[in-house]
Design a protein around this motif. Structure first.
Motif, PDB file in Angstrom:
ATOM      1  N   PRO A  78      -2.810   3.683   5.813  1.00  0.00           N
ATOM      2  CA  PRO A  78      -2.494   2.267   5.591  1.00  0.00           C
ATOM      3  C   PRO A  78      -1.936   1.564   6.830  1.00  0.00           C
ATOM      4  O   PRO A  78      -2.239   0.402   7.074  1.00  0.00           O
ATOM      5  CB  PRO A  78      -1.455   2.305   4.472  1.00  0.00           C
ATOM      6  CG  PRO A  78      -1.721   3.566   3.740  1.00  0.00           C
ATOM      7  CD  PRO A  78      -2.188   4.539   4.789  1.00  0.00           C
ATOM      8  N   ALA A 125       0.824  -1.211   0.000  1.00  0.00           N
ATOM      9  CA  ALA A 125       0.000   0.000   0.000  1.00  0.00           C
ATOM     10  C   ALA A 125       0.857   1.260   0.000  1.00  0.00           C
ATOM     11  O   ALA A 125       0.559   2.228  -0.704  1.00  0.00           O
ATOM     12  CB  ALA A 125      -0.946   0.000   1.202  1.00  0.00           C
ATOM     13  N   VAL A 126       1.927   1.250   0.769  1.00  0.00           N
ATOM     14  CA  VAL A 126       2.817   2.415   0.808  1.00  0.00           C
ATOM     15  C   VAL A 126       3.595   2.525  -0.508  1.00  0.00           C
ATOM     16  O   VAL A 126       3.734   3.621  -1.062  1.00  0.00           O
ATOM     17  CB  VAL A 126       3.773   2.334   2.020  1.00  0.00           C
ATOM     18  CG1 VAL A 126       4.871   3.377   1.923  1.00  0.00           C
ATOM     19  CG2 VAL A 126       2.995   2.513   3.313  1.00  0.00           C
ATOM     20  N   ILE A 179       2.703   1.586  -3.459  1.00  0.00           N
ATOM     21  CA  ILE A 179       1.807   2.060  -4.519  1.00  0.00           C
ATOM     22  C   ILE A 179       1.630   3.573  -4.450  1.00  0.00           C
ATOM     23  O   ILE A 179       1.489   4.234  -5.478  1.00  0.00           O
ATOM     24  CB  ILE A 179       0.432   1.351  -4.413  1.00  0.00           C
ATOM     25  CG1 ILE A 179       0.578  -0.107  -4.825  1.00  0.00           C
ATOM     26  CG2 ILE A 179      -0.632   2.049  -5.233  1.00  0.00           C
ATOM     27  CD1 ILE A 179      -0.655  -0.946  -4.553  1.00  0.00           C
ATOM     28  N   ARG A 180       1.675   4.133  -3.266  1.00  0.00           N
ATOM     29  CA  ARG A 180       1.446   5.567  -3.081  1.00  0.00           C
ATOM     30  C   ARG A 180       2.664   6.442  -3.388  1.00  0.00           C
ATOM     31  O   ARG A 180       2.552   7.666  -3.347  1.00  0.00           O
ATOM     32  CB  ARG A 180       1.000   5.840  -1.645  1.00  0.00           C
ATOM     33  CG  ARG A 180      -0.355   5.277  -1.320  1.00  0.00           C
ATOM     34  CD  ARG A 180      -0.632   5.364   0.170  1.00  0.00           C
ATOM     35  NE  ARG A 180      -1.962   4.908   0.461  1.00  0.00           N
ATOM     36  CZ  ARG A 180      -2.904   5.668   1.006  1.00  0.00           C
ATOM     37  NH1 ARG A 180      -2.649   6.894   1.336  1.00  0.00           N
ATOM     38  NH2 ARG A 180      -4.097   5.181   1.222  1.00  0.00           N
ATOM     39  N   THR A 181       3.805   5.853  -3.668  1.00  0.00           N
ATOM     40  CA  THR A 181       5.008   6.668  -3.873  1.00  0.00           C
ATOM     41  C   THR A 181       4.933   7.552  -5.108  1.00  0.00           C
ATOM     42  O   THR A 181       5.318   8.711  -5.057  1.00  0.00           O
ATOM     43  CB  THR A 181       6.277   5.793  -3.947  1.00  0.00           C
ATOM     44  OG1 THR A 181       6.139   4.881  -5.010  1.00  0.00           O
ATOM     45  CG2 THR A 181       6.555   5.124  -2.635  1.00  0.00           C
ATOM     46  N   ASP A 182       4.486   7.027  -6.220  1.00  0.00           N
ATOM     47  CA  ASP A 182       4.370   7.808  -7.464  1.00  0.00           C
ATOM     48  C   ASP A 182       5.592   8.689  -7.712  1.00  0.00           C
ATOM     49  O   ASP A 182       5.484   9.881  -7.971  1.00  0.00           O
ATOM     50  CB  ASP A 182       3.112   8.681  -7.444  1.00  0.00           C
ATOM     51  CG  ASP A 182       1.847   7.870  -7.498  1.00  0.00           C
ATOM     52  OD1 ASP A 182       1.874   6.777  -8.085  1.00  0.00           O
ATOM     53  OD2 ASP A 182       0.837   8.329  -6.933  1.00  0.00           O
ATOM     54  N   VAL A 204       5.070  10.155   1.485  1.00  0.00           N
ATOM     55  CA  VAL A 204       3.948   9.242   1.292  1.00  0.00           C
ATOM     56  C   VAL A 204       3.013   9.330   2.491  1.00  0.00           C
ATOM     57  O   VAL A 204       3.451   9.397   3.643  1.00  0.00           O
ATOM     58  CB  VAL A 204       4.452   7.791   1.107  1.00  0.00           C
ATOM     59  CG1 VAL A 204       3.301   6.807   1.079  1.00  0.00           C
ATOM     60  CG2 VAL A 204       5.278   7.680  -0.150  1.00  0.00           C
ATOM     61  N   ARG A 205       1.719   9.312   2.205  1.00  0.00           N
ATOM     62  CA  ARG A 205       0.725   9.293   3.284  1.00  0.00           C
ATOM     63  C   ARG A 205       0.620   7.849   3.779  1.00  0.00           C
ATOM     64  O   ARG A 205      -0.034   7.019   3.163  1.00  0.00           O
ATOM     65  CB  ARG A 205      -0.593   9.815   2.771  1.00  0.00           C
ATOM     66  CG  ARG A 205      -0.501  11.299   2.396  1.00  0.00           C
ATOM     67  CD  ARG A 205      -1.785  11.827   1.896  1.00  0.00           C
ATOM     68  NE  ARG A 205      -2.837  11.489   2.871  1.00  0.00           N
ATOM     69  CZ  ARG A 205      -4.042  11.993   2.861  1.00  0.00           C
ATOM     70  NH1 ARG A 205      -4.380  12.838   1.938  1.00  0.00           N
ATOM     71  NH2 ARG A 205      -4.937  11.629   3.759  1.00  0.00           N
ATOM     72  N   TYR A 206       1.273   7.579   4.894  1.00  0.00           N
ATOM     73  CA  TYR A 206       1.393   6.215   5.414  1.00  0.00           C
ATOM     74  C   TYR A 206       0.491   5.931   6.603  1.00  0.00           C
ATOM     75  O   TYR A 206       0.245   4.774   6.938  1.00  0.00           O
ATOM     76  CB  TYR A 206       2.842   5.940   5.832  1.00  0.00           C
ATOM     77  CG  TYR A 206       3.268   6.735   7.043  1.00  0.00           C
ATOM     78  CD1 TYR A 206       3.138   6.214   8.320  1.00  0.00           C
ATOM     79  CD2 TYR A 206       3.762   8.024   6.908  1.00  0.00           C
ATOM     80  CE1 TYR A 206       3.491   6.954   9.432  1.00  0.00           C
ATOM     81  CE2 TYR A 206       4.120   8.774   8.016  1.00  0.00           C
ATOM     82  CZ  TYR A 206       3.987   8.234   9.256  1.00  0.00           C
ATOM     83  OH  TYR A 206       4.337   8.960  10.364  1.00  0.00           O
TER      84      TYR A 206
END
Length: 142
Positions: A43, A25-26, A28-31, A38-40
């Motif tokens: 998650p 989940a983390v 995937i959010r890196t972009d 990252v908004r961790y």
């Protein structure tokens, strides 16, 4: 297999799966952004909550599937539980010390939170593995 042995397996598997889901989940959010951006939190909280809920649900399901199974905890179960917790506690201490040191040198909260979570998961895994091995090999007599 005793109820406590099943519980050790459940918690071991759930810890691994929940942490793996969190890491994915983390990731995937890196972009292409730095990890510290990252908004961790969401998650992480969902991962912990889902792990707790999954453990409870699976334990209930196993209890329903075999309602006549004994839930008696004997001396061997207590000793294995105690030894497993002693082994696992080292990672809780490592995580606390690491987080304290990271906070002292002003590391980003992302790293501090993640080292704490990682050490909790490693503690659960190490304790679970220790219990599973002890159930298979027996409690050593000193």
């Amino acid at each position: 297999m005793t109820h406590e042995q099943k519980r050790a397996w459940i918690r071991l598997v759930v810890a691994v799966v929940a942490y793996a889901a969190y890491v994915v989940a983390v990731a995937i959010r890196t972009d292409a952004h730095p990890l510290v951006d990252v908004r961790y939190v969401g998650p992480l909280l969902w991962s912990v909550g889902a792990a707790i809920a999954a453990s409870i649900v699976v334990e209930i399901a196993i209890g329903v599937a075999n309602p006549k199974a004994s839930r008696v905890v004997d001396e061997r179960d207590r000793e294995i539980g105690r030894l497993g917790e002693h082994v696992a506690q080292s990672f809780v201490v490592i995580g606390a010390v690491a987080a304290m040191l990271m906070a002292m040198v002003d590391w980003d909260t992302f790293w501090i939170a993640n080292v704490i979570y990682l050490c909790f998961v490693l503690s659960a895994i190490l304790g679970g593995v220790a219990k599973v091995v002890l159930y298979g090999t027996g409690v050593p007599r000193w």
